[in-house]
Design a protein around this motif. Structure first.
Motif, PDB file in Angstrom:
ATOM      1  N   CYS A  33      -2.957  48.945  45.355  1.00  0.00           N
ATOM      2  CA  CYS A  33      -2.039  49.122  46.483  1.00  0.00           C
ATOM      3  C   CYS A  33      -2.177  47.932  47.430  1.00  0.00           C
ATOM      4  O   CYS A  33      -3.061  47.087  47.257  1.00  0.00           O
ATOM      5  CB  CYS A  33      -2.324  50.446  47.207  1.00  0.00           C
ATOM      6  N   LEU A  62       1.802  59.337  48.644  1.00  0.00           N
ATOM      7  CA  LEU A  62       2.462  58.065  48.385  1.00  0.00           C
ATOM      8  C   LEU A  62       2.178  57.058  49.490  1.00  0.00           C
ATOM      9  O   LEU A  62       2.345  55.849  49.306  1.00  0.00           O
ATOM     10  CB  LEU A  62       3.970  58.255  48.227  1.00  0.00           C
ATOM     11  N   PRO A  65       1.073  58.232  43.038  1.00  0.00           N
ATOM     12  CA  PRO A  65       2.518  58.284  42.773  1.00  0.00           C
ATOM     13  C   PRO A  65       2.842  58.360  41.282  1.00  0.00           C
ATOM     14  O   PRO A  65       3.713  59.133  40.868  1.00  0.00           O
ATOM     15  CB  PRO A  65       3.042  56.985  43.392  1.00  0.00           C
ATOM     16  N   ARG A  80       7.842  59.964  51.969  1.00  0.00           N
ATOM     17  CA  ARG A  80       8.076  59.346  50.657  1.00  0.00           C
ATOM     18  C   ARG A  80       7.688  60.313  49.543  1.00  0.00           C
ATOM     19  O   ARG A  80       8.334  60.363  48.495  1.00  0.00           O
ATOM     20  CB  ARG A  80       7.276  58.053  50.522  1.00  0.00           C
ATOM     21  N   THR A  81       6.619  61.071  49.763  1.00  0.00           N
ATOM     22  CA  THR A  81       6.203  62.046  48.752  1.00  0.00           C
ATOM     23  C   THR A  81       7.230  63.167  48.639  1.00  0.00           C
ATOM     24  O   THR A  81       7.581  63.590  47.527  1.00  0.00           O
ATOM     25  CB  THR A  81       4.827  62.628  49.110  1.00  0.00           C
TER      26      THR A  81
END
Length: 698
Positions: A44, A169, A182, A204-205
């Protein structure tokens, strides 16, 4: 000449493997370690910035005493003399200890922190656990008898996942270590599974899920009870384990029908019933609740009900459900019953939980005169001035201490108050093993990362904390390690193992723990990462009680408080996670703090229109404890009546050496949070559902 080395990323809970390219002991390139059996090359943005953080010129290279660089011997002597003097004058409880979130990402705090507490003998112990996760420990402690027996969702095999108060996420997961969270959620959907996310924001999740269910902040316990009610009332349960107090649970749940809870939660009754039926019908299912469910007034009840649902649907301790990882270093079993409230805080009488007091009580324990007043503080990692409730009050309280010592590589908003500051070396110069986080992996796994750069004459973080403890106990770090090794081997009945171990130090202690563990391994076997297989059913190994206590009396008593609660009027505040941030860490790294402003107040566009607030305008947000001014960001993702600020910002206080531009310093949400508001069962701070008012700034 360049060389390559690998290690575990220490910047969040995902435990990703890193491949580092070094030139002259300087990290010049970072990519995911494709040979790591757990993360398989996933990386990430935080992990990608590891080299910049490791070589950050703002990291302290030498100790500070009264703001000036000094030698290590002088710094330890100053700290030891001051702490011993305060104990002699005022007693043991006059010295407090605070452990920040970074200690969960290091060997040192976990293995050596208890020696500091023992050396002082204080009961004034605080940590970030009562900021973000203590309800999970209390729920597990009373359900299973062990506060560390927190089940995690078996992400790779489940066919239905109900997620509350989590946004992996952005956060990469919490109390559920899963590299590429994710990707794992996408794989769940590809194999025909379903994901339901319950959250006040369309995160986002939530956007990835099959279903997003908006919920009023702080109402999770009501919603979860309505699910329990539906399962019991419709005969949808499938208990696979012997439990106590099912009748007590049934009686309590009778008053939480979906129709009765709908107004408070904002979740339609039909939706609640549908989710309960889906949970019961799924081939395998797991319920996972995280920080949003913990940081509210009924965080422990919500955490308890998450696992009640896993139990009632037959999904606890089975593949595809919620399971208990087996760490490579785990050995032995808790023998005494779990309980809380063995002592209480001096000012408000708040109960001890897991050997510590709520951080919400820290400021008042420093400010209030009388016997037991905190007059000195040791902080190890962390930044409570920005991360704890009522942070402004904590910052002022620290000015009144007679002495403070901090173990931290930076002069931040908290450590700027320290008389002695002891900086650990960069990560590449330190051994790394996730003692805490490897107990919460979604697949059994372990990895040890030896130092890849020589640290010279600088002590490691473990040695720093061991030497601080030694100043109080009258022993050297080696003597401390040897005493712990001998005591541990004796309790395990394995004194013979001492001959196979190395000299007394942190690596030898880790090697001992792994050798005593369940996999017949040594620490050397874990370099580069070791896949130890999928999670296996093991509730009998974990359970300290005769049977699972499905409805502990202490929780049943607190349900009356839940029933009496009402939906707050006006706006309520919630937090917000960002992928490029971890609480107050790393905001000075340009690659992670660039682009558009992330420290904004998000609110629904209809609420903004009603108040005459334009995008980018300044709005004053006020609560019982304070007010701040922040840029408004109207956004459709958030429910009406709810506003959101990210956690860990507000880098505007004098005395820091972080180098964050004033234009990107942000504001501290904990100016608005209320240290008088806690989850009474765990002492956890309340950050979710804080009542606030909004005023446009002309």
């Amino acid at each position: 000449m360049s060389r390559t080395a690998t290690r575990t990323c220490p910047l969040c809970e995902a435990l990703c493997g890193l491949e580092l390219t070094l030139e002259d002991d300087r990290v010049v390139k970072v990519r995911g370690d494709r040979a790591d059996p757990f993360s398989k090359g996933f990386l990430c943005p935080k992990g990608a910035s590891f080299g910049r953080l490791d070589g950050d010129p703002r990291r302290l290279a030498a100790p500070l005493v009264d703001g000036a660089e000094t030698g290590w011997d002088e710094a330890f002597a100053a700290a030891g003399d001051a702490l011993r003097g305060i104990v002699e004058r005022y007693g043991k409880d006059a010295v407090a200890v605070y452990y920040g979130n970074p200690t969960a990402h290091s060997v040192a705090g976990t293995l050596y922190g208890p020696a500091i507490i023992r050396g002082i003998g204080t009961r004034n112990v605080f940590s970030a656990s009562t900021i973000d996760q203590m309800p999970k420990h209390v729920a597990a402690g009373y359900l299973f008898g062990d506060p560390l027996a927190i089940p995690v969702p078996d992400l790779d095999r489940t066919s239905y996942l109900l997620m509350l108060g989590a946004n992996p996420l952005e956060s990469n997961g919490s109390l559920c270590s899963a590299p590429d969270f994710p990707g794992r959620l996408k794989a769940l959907r590809r194999r025909g599974g379903r994901l339901t996310v319950v959250d006040p924001r369309r995160t986002r999740t939530a956007a990835l899920a099959d279903r997003h269910v908006p919920i009023r902040p702080g109402a999770d316990a009501w919603f979860l009870f309505a699910l329990v009610h539906t399962l019991l009332a419709e005969g949808l349960t499938n208990l696979r384990h012997e439990v106590d107090h099912l009748d007590r649970l049934r009686e309590l749940a009778a008053g939480f029908s979906p129709e009765e809870t709908e107004e408070l939660t904002g979740v339609p009754a039909a939706t609640t019933r549908l989710i309960a039926r889906e949970l019961a019908a799924a081939e395998t299912a797991a319920v996972y609740g995280r920080i949003g469910t913990c940081t509210q007034e009924f965080g422990t009840l919500a955490s308890w009900l998450v696992d009640v649902l896993n139990l009632l649907t037959g999904n606890l301790d089975r593949p595809g459900g919620a399971m208990f990882p087996k760490a490579a270093h785990s050995f032995g079993k808790r023998s005494r019953p779990y309980r809380t409230g063995r002592w209480h805080s001096r000012v408000r009488g708040l109960p001890e939980v897991n050997g510590e007091l709520p951080v919400a009580a820290l400021a008042e324990e420093i400010e209030t005169e009388g016997d037991g007043r905190i007059r000195a503080l040791i902080t190890i990692g962390g930044n409570p001035v920005l991360s704890a409730p009522g942070g402004d009050r904590i910052g002022k309280a620290l000015e009144n201490l007679e002495f403070m010592v901090s173990v931290d590589p930076y002069v931040n908003e908290t450590t700027a108050h320290a008389d002695v500051l002891l900086p650990p070396p960069p990560h590449t110069r330190s051994p790394h093993y996730d003692v805490a986080l490897l107990s919460f992996t979604v697949r059994n796994y372990a990895r040890y990362s030896p130092p890849v750069v020589d640290r010279g004459d600088r002590p490691s973080e473990a040695e720093i904390i061991a030497r601080l403890a030694g100043e109080l106990l009258g022993v050297t770090p080696a003597e401390l390690d040897e005493a712990i090794i001998q005591s541990t081997l004796k309790k395990a009945g394995r004194e013979d193992l001492r001959a196979e171990l190395g000299p007394p130090n942190v690596e030898t202690r880790l090697d001992m723990m792994v050798r005593l563990g369940p996999y017949d391994l040594t620490l050397a076997d874990l370099v580069g990462g070791r896949d130890l297989g999928p999670l296996q059913p093991r509730l009998p190994e974990v359970l300290v009680l005769d049977r699972v206590d499905l409805c502990p009396e202490i929780f049943a008593r607190d349900v009356a408080r839940l029933r009496a609660s009402r939906r707050p009027e006006g706006f309520v505040l919630i937090g917000r996670r960002h992928l490029r941030s971890n609480n107050s860490w790393m905001h000075h790294i340009p690659e992670l703090n660039s682009g558009s402003n992330t420290c904004t107040l998000r609110l629904h566009p209809d609420d903004a229109d009603a108040l005459g607030i334009k995008p980018g305008a300044t709005v004053r947000v006020s609560s019982r404890t304070g007010s701040l001014e922040v840029e408004a960001e109207p956004h459709e993702e958030i429910m009406r009546g709810v506003v959101s600020l990210p956690h860990g910002w507000g880098h505007t206080r004098p005395g820091t050496r972080l180098g964050i531009p004033a234009a990107r310093a942000g504001v501290s949400a904990n100016t608005l949070t209320d240290e008088s508001a806690i989850d009474v069962l765990s002492g956890n701070a309340v950050f979710n559902g804080v009542p606030v008012t909004l005023t446009p700034v002309p």
